[in-house]
Design a protein around this motif. Structure first.
Motif, PDB file in Angstrom:
ATOM      1  N   VAL A 142       0.690  -1.194  -0.015  1.00  0.00           N
ATOM      2  CA  VAL A 142      -0.012  -0.216   0.040  1.00  0.00           C
ATOM      3  C   VAL A 142       0.769   1.283  -0.018  1.00  0.00           C
ATOM      4  O   VAL A 142       1.732   1.489   0.937  1.00  0.00           O
ATOM      5  N   ALA A 143       0.800   2.044  -1.111  1.00  0.00           N
ATOM      6  CA  ALA A 143       1.741   3.211  -1.052  1.00  0.00           C
ATOM      7  C   ALA A 143       0.932   4.624  -0.583  1.00  0.00           C
ATOM      8  O   ALA A 143       1.696   5.429  -0.204  1.00  0.00           O
ATOM      9  N   GLU A 144      -0.384   4.539  -0.560  1.00  0.00           N
ATOM     10  CA  GLU A 144      -0.891   5.795  -0.044  1.00  0.00           C
ATOM     11  C   GLU A 144      -2.287   5.543   0.643  1.00  0.00           C
ATOM     12  O   GLU A 144      -3.031   4.594   0.195  1.00  0.00           O
ATOM     13  N   VAL A 145      -2.544   6.357   1.575  1.00  0.00           N
ATOM     14  CA  VAL A 145      -3.800   6.164   2.491  1.00  0.00           C
ATOM     15  C   VAL A 145      -4.353   7.471   2.201  1.00  0.00           C
ATOM     16  O   VAL A 145      -3.862   8.277   2.703  1.00  0.00           O
ATOM     17  N   ILE A 146      -5.690   7.593   1.690  1.00  0.00           N
ATOM     18  CA  ILE A 146      -6.383   8.819   1.668  1.00  0.00           C
ATOM     19  C   ILE A 146      -7.352   8.878   2.732  1.00  0.00           C
ATOM     20  O   ILE A 146      -8.378   7.954   3.061  1.00  0.00           O
ATOM     21  N   VAL A 147      -7.553  10.105   3.245  1.00  0.00           N
ATOM     22  CA  VAL A 147      -8.324  10.046   4.526  1.00  0.00           C
ATOM     23  C   VAL A 147      -9.297  10.985   4.280  1.00  0.00           C
ATOM     24  O   VAL A 147      -9.231  12.192   3.847  1.00  0.00           O
ATOM     25  N   ALA A 148     -10.752  10.297   3.780  1.00  0.00           N
ATOM     26  CA  ALA A 148     -11.656  11.094   3.351  1.00  0.00           C
ATOM     27  C   ALA A 148     -13.063  11.278   4.433  1.00  0.00           C
ATOM     28  O   ALA A 148     -14.175  11.112   4.219  1.00  0.00           O
ATOM     29  N   THR A 149     -12.520  11.533   5.811  1.00  0.00           N
ATOM     30  CA  THR A 149     -13.413  11.883   6.695  1.00  0.00           C
ATOM     31  C   THR A 149     -14.023  13.067   6.490  1.00  0.00           C
ATOM     32  O   THR A 149     -13.375  13.940   5.748  1.00  0.00           O
ATOM     33  N   ASN A 150     -15.078  13.527   7.285  1.00  0.00           N
ATOM     34  CA  ASN A 150     -15.919  14.657   6.820  1.00  0.00           C
ATOM     35  C   ASN A 150     -15.150  15.972   7.426  1.00  0.00           C
ATOM     36  O   ASN A 150     -14.174  15.688   8.173  1.00  0.00           O
ATOM     37  N   PRO A 151     -15.276  17.080   6.733  1.00  0.00           N
ATOM     38  CA  PRO A 151     -14.543  18.207   7.411  1.00  0.00           C
ATOM     39  C   PRO A 151     -15.079  18.950   8.484  1.00  0.00           C
ATOM     40  O   PRO A 151     -15.412  20.029   8.454  1.00  0.00           O
ATOM     41  N   THR A 152     -15.433  18.177   9.355  1.00  0.00           N
ATOM     42  CA  THR A 152     -15.852  18.545  10.541  1.00  0.00           C
ATOM     43  C   THR A 152     -14.933  18.589  11.736  1.00  0.00           C
ATOM     44  O   THR A 152     -13.809  17.840  11.358  1.00  0.00           O
ATOM     45  N   THR A 153     -14.841  18.996  12.891  1.00  0.00           N
ATOM     46  CA  THR A 153     -13.939  18.806  13.870  1.00  0.00           C
ATOM     47  C   THR A 153     -13.585  17.561  14.211  1.00  0.00           C
ATOM     48  O   THR A 153     -12.683  16.958  14.277  1.00  0.00           O
ATOM     49  N   GLU A 154     -14.718  16.683  14.191  1.00  0.00           N
ATOM     50  CA  GLU A 154     -14.577  15.252  14.523  1.00  0.00           C
ATOM     51  C   GLU A 154     -13.880  14.476  13.351  1.00  0.00           C
ATOM     52  O   GLU A 154     -13.044  13.531  13.389  1.00  0.00           O
ATOM     53  N   GLY A 155     -14.281  14.869  12.345  1.00  0.00           N
ATOM     54  CA  GLY A 155     -13.799  14.125  10.997  1.00  0.00           C
ATOM     55  C   GLY A 155     -12.114  14.329  11.016  1.00  0.00           C
ATOM     56  O   GLY A 155     -11.257  13.842  10.509  1.00  0.00           O
ATOM     57  N   GLU A 156     -11.841  15.854  11.237  1.00  0.00           N
ATOM     58  CA  GLU A 156     -10.678  16.275  11.031  1.00  0.00           C
ATOM     59  C   GLU A 156      -9.588  15.553  12.461  1.00  0.00           C
ATOM     60  O   GLU A 156      -8.495  15.147  12.124  1.00  0.00           O
ATOM     61  N   ALA A 157     -10.279  15.311  13.476  1.00  0.00           N
ATOM     62  CA  ALA A 157      -9.750  14.732  14.626  1.00  0.00           C
ATOM     63  C   ALA A 157      -9.188  13.403  14.130  1.00  0.00           C
ATOM     64  O   ALA A 157      -8.316  12.577  14.515  1.00  0.00           O
ATOM     65  N   THR A 158     -10.351  12.567  13.681  1.00  0.00           N
ATOM     66  CA  THR A 158     -10.123  11.166  13.192  1.00  0.00           C
ATOM     67  C   THR A 158      -8.843  11.217  12.094  1.00  0.00           C
ATOM     68  O   THR A 158      -8.122  10.216  12.238  1.00  0.00           O
ATOM     69  N   ALA A 159      -8.973  11.974  11.235  1.00  0.00           N
ATOM     70  CA  ALA A 159      -8.074  12.094  10.183  1.00  0.00           C
ATOM     71  C   ALA A 159      -6.594  12.002  10.897  1.00  0.00           C
ATOM     72  O   ALA A 159      -5.646  11.587  10.631  1.00  0.00           O
ATOM     73  N   ASN A 160      -6.684  13.047  11.767  1.00  0.00           N
ATOM     74  CA  ASN A 160      -5.294  13.431  12.533  1.00  0.00           C
ATOM     75  C   ASN A 160      -4.678  12.321  13.225  1.00  0.00           C
ATOM     76  O   ASN A 160      -3.690  11.971  13.223  1.00  0.00           O
ATOM     77  N   TYR A 161      -5.820  11.466  13.899  1.00  0.00           N
ATOM     78  CA  TYR A 161      -5.471  10.219  14.749  1.00  0.00           C
ATOM     79  C   TYR A 161      -4.782   9.157  13.793  1.00  0.00           C
ATOM     80  O   TYR A 161      -3.842   8.476  14.200  1.00  0.00           O
ATOM     81  N   ILE A 162      -5.417   9.145  12.600  1.00  0.00           N
ATOM     82  CA  ILE A 162      -4.843   7.951  11.967  1.00  0.00           C
ATOM     83  C   ILE A 162      -3.468   8.254  11.041  1.00  0.00           C
ATOM     84  O   ILE A 162      -2.650   7.506  11.083  1.00  0.00           O
ATOM     85  N   ALA A 163      -3.598   9.494  10.897  1.00  0.00           N
ATOM     86  CA  ALA A 163      -2.254  10.124  10.283  1.00  0.00           C
ATOM     87  C   ALA A 163      -1.293   9.898  11.314  1.00  0.00           C
ATOM     88  O   ALA A 163      -0.056   9.373  10.701  1.00  0.00           O
TER      89      ALA A 163
END
Lengths: 204, 368
Positions: A142-163
């Motif tokens: 796997v070369a890339e993971v695209i995080v397409a969670t919602n652009p809400t504070t919750e979605g951002e926090a989730t994206a951040n956590y995964i990163a």
């Protein structure tokens, strides 16, 4: 005393449990059902049954599916080196409609939200990590993971956590862009979106 | 912008209409006749909210279904907008020139600044009143800031909830830090934006601040970040990031988000003394007016026009000397509305103004 005879009251109560359905709507739905022919109601009940019997979470990506692993995960036509993470199955459907993403998916079934008692353990994230090794991914790295969670504070926090979890593994983690909706006039865009679009501008 | 005419129907006890002066309008009448209700109607037309209650239902005349406030706002020589706020139960329907509008699009049609006893919280109350004063001022000139504020509050709420459950479940320090990280990262970027916007806004207020408008003492303001003395505020993002890391344990113990712009304050001093602690109530009122005027001036710099200035019960709050200085300063700038119950006020300040007597909610142009 109940307003309605017990079976009707019970049905209204059940409808009220559905999201977005209040008391008046529940009454309307219950009386709609009462007026339908028996066959129609049975078909409805059957559909409810079937969805619970036959639909399961895909072992690999957590999508809702009647074959496990799901059709996306087993399709030879999909690129196996990109995984797109979304919050809900209907987010996957939205991305699929573009027909431009050919990679695989991973569905979290939620986003981090301490207020609602959703922490990392409540997200369906654990089965993402095995997918990242080639031996579990038909030999493809796997070369890339695209995080397409919602652009809400919750979605951002989730994206951040995964990163934070994936970056140390040396995987490229990207976030979908936010800004102008395509095909609309500048004048119809709200200030907040416009502001984001200006901040995230790119050179042409 | 100029409010040319204001009408009210089934809103509080009001009836009839006011054909306004572009300069000073004096609403005169005995207590309980509805002077303040007219200001409330203007405020509603401007912000779609009441300054008295959050339950708009209460403002509809008793026994009626629908309350309406309507106004003609002259935007330029040839453009006039008819604004209407219709209240039904707790819901409201906004329209411009007879067409329904969303709140976002409606706001900005008419801008008003209020001086009344509630606003005194800014100079004598808790820091949150002062933060709100700054934030509202910023939103008026930079509407997208609303989202930054609401995202910030959301992150703080999520963080508090997380810290509370960490406390309840005895999470280790390490686990808590891990769980906090994604929220803190957003907090860093949102708090940096808020810090920057507020510092910049206070700078702008300072450039137009009429420090000695009322003679005697000199008023100064300064944005007081809660991170002052903790490092280099010039690089706020780096500083808050470091503080957040350093204070995880303290946050875990207290169960609350301890670091961020929600702990900041606007320092208001007179001749170097803390106004909140040492100011007399007259000094506090003067300072509040100086702040509001600065706010109005910044709005003018940005938009090229003045908001309405609404002064409720101005003679209860200020002596005639200060009122005279204030009205003189505002003359030729803002369209101003004041309420008073005193004949002597009307005698003294009515030159060049329109005076309306309010009886039982009904305005009558006073002929002098």
């Amino acid at each position: 005393m109940l307003d309605y005879s017990e079976p009707v009251a019970k049905l209204i109560d059940e409808f009220k449990r559905l999201p977005g359905i209040g008391h008046k709507n529940a009454q309307r739905l219950a009386f709609f059902i009462l007026r339908r022919p028996k066959e129609d109601v049975e078909r409805f009940v059957e559909a409810l049954h079937e969805v619970k019997e036959r639909i399961v979470f895909c072992n690999v990506c957590n999508n809702l599916t009647d074959v496990n692993p799901c059709l996306y995960c087993t399709s030879p036509a999909r690129a196996r080196d990109v995984i797109c993470i979304v919050e809900e199955p209907y987010n996957l459907v939205a991305i699929e409609k573009t027909r431009s993403f050919k990679g695989l998916y991973h569905i979290l079934h939620g986003a981090l939200s301490p207020i609602r008692g959703v922490g990392p353990d409540e997200l369906m994230l654990a089965n993402l990590f095995p997918r990242l090794s080639p031996e579990n991914n038909e030999g493809v790295e796997v070369a890339e993971v695209i995080v397409a969670t919602n652009p809400t504070t919750e979605g951002e926090a989730t994206a951040n956590y995964i990163a934070r979890l994936l970056k140390p593994l040396g995987i490229r983690v990207t976030r979908i862009a936010m800004g102008m909706p395509v095909g609309s006039d500048l004048e119809f865009v709200d200030e907040v979106t416009m502001d984001k679009a200006l901040t995230n501008r790119h050179e042409i | 912008m100029l409010l040319e005419r204001l009408e009210a129907l089934n809103f509080r006890n009001l009836s009839g209409k006011i054909e306004c002066s572009g300069h000073l309008n004096i609403l005169f009448g005995e207590n309980g006749q509805g002077k303040t209700n007219w200001l409330e109607a203007m405020h509603l037309l401007s912000t779609t909210k009441s300054f008295k209650t959050s339950r708009l239902k209460e403002t509809i005349c008793f026994g009626e279904e629908l309350g309406i406030v309507r106004g003609s706002v002259k935007k330029s020589a040839e453009i006039t907008h008819e604004l209407q706020v219709a209240l039904q139960g707790n819901s409201k329907i906004l329209s411009v020139n007879g067409k329904k509008e969303t709140v976002q699009r409606y706001l900005g049609e008419l801008h008003a600044v209020v001086f009344n006893s509630d606003e005194l919280e800014i100079v004598r109350g808790n820091p949150d009143a002062r933060r709100k004063f700054l934030d509202n001022g910023i939103v008026a000139i930079y509407p997208a800031f609303v989202q930054t504020l609401s995202d910030y509050n959301r992150v703080i709420k999520q963080k508090n909830s997380l810290l509370q459950s960490a406390l309840d479940h005895d999470y280790s320090l390490e686990k808590t830090a891990d769980l906090l990280a994604p929220w803190n990262e957003q907090l860093v970027s949102l708090a940096s934006r808020i810090h920057k916007a507020r510092v910049r806004f206070v700078e702008r207020l300072n450039t137009v601040l009429e420090k000695k408008l009322f003679g005697r003492e000199e008023i100064s303001i300064r944005y007081a970040s809660s991170l002052e003395g903790r490092g280099d505020l010039g690089d706020y993002a780096a500083l808050i990031e470091e503080r957040l890391k350093f204070r995880v344990q303290a946050e875990l113990v207290s169960g609350h988000a301890l670091i961020g712009t929600h702990r900041d304050d606007l320092e208001v001093t007179f001749d170097g003394l803390d106004l909140r602690k040492f100011g007399s109530s007259g000094q506090q009122r003067s300072a509040l007016l100086i702040l509001l005027i600065a706010n109005v001036s910044v709005y003018f710099e940005q938009n090229g026009e003045y908001p309405l200035f609404l002064l409720d019960d101005v003679d209860a709050e200020l002596d005639y000397r200060r009122i005279g200085q204030l009205l003189e300063f505002l003359n030729g700038k803002t369209q101003t509305f004041v309420t008073t119950s005193k004949d002597s006020f009307v005698e003294r300040f009515s030159a060049g103004s329109l005076v309306f007597s309010i009886v039982g909610g009904h305005p009558e142009l006073h002929r002098t």
